[in-house]
Design a protein around this motif. Structure first.
Motif, mmCIF file in Angstrom:
data_model
loop_
_atom_site.group_PDB
_atom_site.id
_atom_site.type_symbol
_atom_site.label_atom_id
_atom_site.label_comp_id
_atom_site.label_asym_id
_atom_site.label_seq_id
_atom_site.Cartn_x
_atom_site.Cartn_y
_atom_site.Cartn_z
ATOM 1 N N GLY A 114 7.000 35.275 31.403
ATOM 2 C CA GLY A 114 6.684 34.193 30.658
ATOM 3 C C GLY A 114 5.953 34.939 29.341
ATOM 4 N N MET A 115 5.564 36.383 29.421
ATOM 5 C CA MET A 115 5.100 36.782 28.334
ATOM 6 C C MET A 115 5.895 36.975 27.304
ATOM 7 S SD MET A 115 2.299 39.652 29.908
ATOM 8 C CE MET A 115 1.675 40.372 28.276
ATOM 9 N N THR A 116 5.493 36.602 25.887
ATOM 10 C CA THR A 116 6.268 36.724 24.641
ATOM 11 C C THR A 116 5.588 37.845 23.653
ATOM 12 O OG1 THR A 116 5.257 34.863 23.919
ATOM 13 C CG2 THR A 116 7.280 34.562 25.251
ATOM 14 N N VAL A 117 6.532 38.407 22.661
ATOM 15 C CA VAL A 117 5.979 39.247 21.849
ATOM 16 C C VAL A 117 6.983 38.813 20.612
ATOM 17 C CG1 VAL A 117 8.028 40.841 22.399
ATOM 18 C CG2 VAL A 117 5.889 41.577 21.069
ATOM 19 N N GLN A 118 6.265 38.596 19.649
ATOM 20 C CA GLN A 118 6.917 38.284 18.365
ATOM 21 C C GLN A 118 6.452 39.113 16.955
ATOM 22 O OE1 GLN A 118 4.890 34.429 18.185
ATOM 23 N NE2 GLN A 118 3.301 35.043 16.864
ATOM 24 N N GLU A 119 7.280 39.174 16.186
ATOM 25 C CA GLU A 119 7.051 39.931 14.966
ATOM 26 C C GLU A 119 5.827 39.393 14.038
ATOM 27 O OE1 GLU A 119 9.359 40.428 10.768
ATOM 28 O OE2 GLU A 119 10.493 41.117 12.480
ATOM 29 N N HIS A 120 5.100 40.339 13.745
ATOM 30 C CA HIS A 120 3.800 39.993 12.816
ATOM 31 C C HIS A 120 4.451 39.564 11.517
ATOM 32 C CE1 HIS A 120 0.363 40.180 10.305
ATOM 33 N NE2 HIS A 120 -0.402 40.376 11.444
ATOM 34 N N SER A 121 3.864 38.198 10.923
ATOM 35 C CA SER A 121 4.708 37.572 9.585
ATOM 36 C C SER A 121 4.149 38.636 8.517
ATOM 37 C CB SER A 121 3.927 36.662 9.564
ATOM 38 O OG SER A 121 2.489 36.522 9.658
ATOM 39 N N GLY A 122 5.417 39.051 7.764
ATOM 40 C CA GLY A 122 5.142 39.931 6.707
ATOM 41 C C GLY A 122 5.025 41.355 6.845
ATOM 42 N N ASN A 123 5.387 41.777 7.980
ATOM 43 C CA ASN A 123 5.507 43.141 8.287
ATOM 44 C C ASN A 123 6.421 43.415 9.375
ATOM 45 O OD1 ASN A 123 5.048 45.683 8.903
ATOM 46 N ND2 ASN A 123 2.657 45.799 8.648
ATOM 47 N N GLU A 124 7.486 43.962 9.067
ATOM 48 C CA GLU A 124 8.678 44.120 10.223
ATOM 49 C C GLU A 124 8.244 45.431 11.269
ATOM 50 O OE1 GLU A 124 11.856 44.489 7.928
ATOM 51 O OE2 GLU A 124 12.366 42.520 7.737
ATOM 52 N N LYS A 125 7.225 45.992 10.969
ATOM 53 C CA LYS A 125 6.894 47.281 11.522
ATOM 54 C C LYS A 125 5.880 47.060 12.666
ATOM 55 C CE LYS A 125 7.811 50.741 8.113
ATOM 56 N NZ LYS A 125 7.366 51.834 7.054
ATOM 57 N N SER A 126 5.342 45.632 12.780
ATOM 58 C CA SER A 126 4.498 45.359 13.516
ATOM 59 C C SER A 126 4.730 43.890 14.209
ATOM 60 C CB SER A 126 3.160 44.947 12.764
ATOM 61 O OG SER A 126 2.644 45.833 11.811
ATOM 62 N N CYS A 127 4.138 43.764 15.674
ATOM 63 C CA CYS A 127 4.383 42.764 16.462
ATOM 64 C C CYS A 127 2.832 42.549 17.100
ATOM 65 C CB CYS A 127 5.523 42.742 17.274
ATOM 66 S SG CYS A 127 5.459 44.472 18.287
ATOM 67 N N LEU A 128 2.976 41.457 17.715
ATOM 68 C CA LEU A 128 1.808 40.840 18.325
ATOM 69 C C LEU A 128 2.074 40.011 19.612
ATOM 70 C CD1 LEU A 128 1.618 37.714 17.470
ATOM 71 C CD2 LEU A 128 0.717 38.849 15.240
ATOM 72 N N TRP A 129 1.241 40.107 20.526
ATOM 73 C CA TRP A 129 1.208 39.222 21.889
ATOM 74 C C TRP A 129 -0.044 39.152 22.599
ATOM 75 C CZ3 TRP A 129 1.660 44.467 21.004
ATOM 76 C CH2 TRP A 129 1.065 45.411 21.990
ATOM 77 N N HIS A 130 -0.122 38.110 23.502
ATOM 78 C CA HIS A 130 -1.351 37.836 24.202
ATOM 79 C C HIS A 130 -1.139 38.563 25.597
ATOM 80 C CE1 HIS A 130 -3.350 34.577 21.882
ATOM 81 N NE2 HIS A 130 -2.073 34.303 21.445
#
Length: 217
Positions: free
Chosen positions: A105-121
């Motif tokens: 159920g955990m998800t990861v998504q791209e950081h808006s405006g930066n294709e080299k970064s992503c974020l998750w809880h």
């Protein structure tokens, strides 16, 4: 009057040569250091991903991102349970920046405006206690970021099956435990019955003897 400089230089060179000569003498160390085995806590895990990156954590009180450190992020799969955790340490101090399981159920998504970064809880344990954290990680290239996100998603989806198998295993273990308890109860009852049987037979024997005595009289 002849100069003595060359002679003095020759004597100095001879002295240097003698000082540098290897006499072959063995000098025992003053302090003997014993080899110490160092454990990382990763001995029972296999690394399925290993990438250099920089980690950030969102500070809710300050309402801002704070750097956790630069180092190597690893996705480690346990050899027995199949569970995967994310671990990152600072490259110089080896201080843990993140340490948590990747669960279903955990998800990861791209950081808006930066294709080299992503974020998750995640529920993280890097500070010695479980905390709900929002992480952001930045890689040196877009390719590395995509690789991380794809692997993260793949593991999250696969953990649903691992969790199901684990639940089924727990249920099976519970059934086996119940069967064992029932078997022990049956054995106890049989043992009690065996213990009561001689007493009953002795009682029946006494009754028969009493009857025979009454008939004879």
């Amino acid at each position: 009057m002849a100069s003595t400089e060359p002679e003095r230089e020759n004597r100095e060179e001879e002295t240097e040569v003698h000082e540098d000569e290897d006499t072959g003498a063995q000098v025992a160390p003053i302090v003997r250091l014993e080899e110490v085995a160092v454990t990382t806590g990763e001995e029972d895990e296999d690394a399925v991903l290993d990438l250099k990156s920089k980690m950030y954590r969102f500070d809710k009180e300050g309402n801002q991102w704070k750097e956790r450190g630069a180092g190597t992020v690893k996705l480690l799969k346990h050899k027995q349970t199949g569970k995967v955790r994310l671990v990152m340490r600072q490259s110089k101090t080896l201080k843990i920046c993140a340490n948590h399981l990747i669960s279903s159920g955990m998800t990861v998504q791209e950081h808006s405006g930066n294709e080299k970064s992503c974020l998750w809880h995640a529920t993280d344990f890097s500070d010695g206690e479980l905390k709900d954290e929002l992480f952001c990680i930045r890689f040196a290239s877009i390719e590395n970021c995509k690789t991380f996100m794809e692997k993260f998603t793949e593991i999250s989806e696969s953990q649903q099956q691992v969790g199901k198998e684990s639940t089924e295993g727990d249920e099976a273990a519970g059934l086996i435990e119940n069967l064992t308890v029932e078997e022990k109860k049956s054995e106890q009852k049989a043992k009690e019955a065996e213990e009561k049987r001689p007493a009953k037979e002795e009682k029946d024997t006494k009754k028969e003897e009493e009857k025979k005595t009454e008939v004879s009289t």
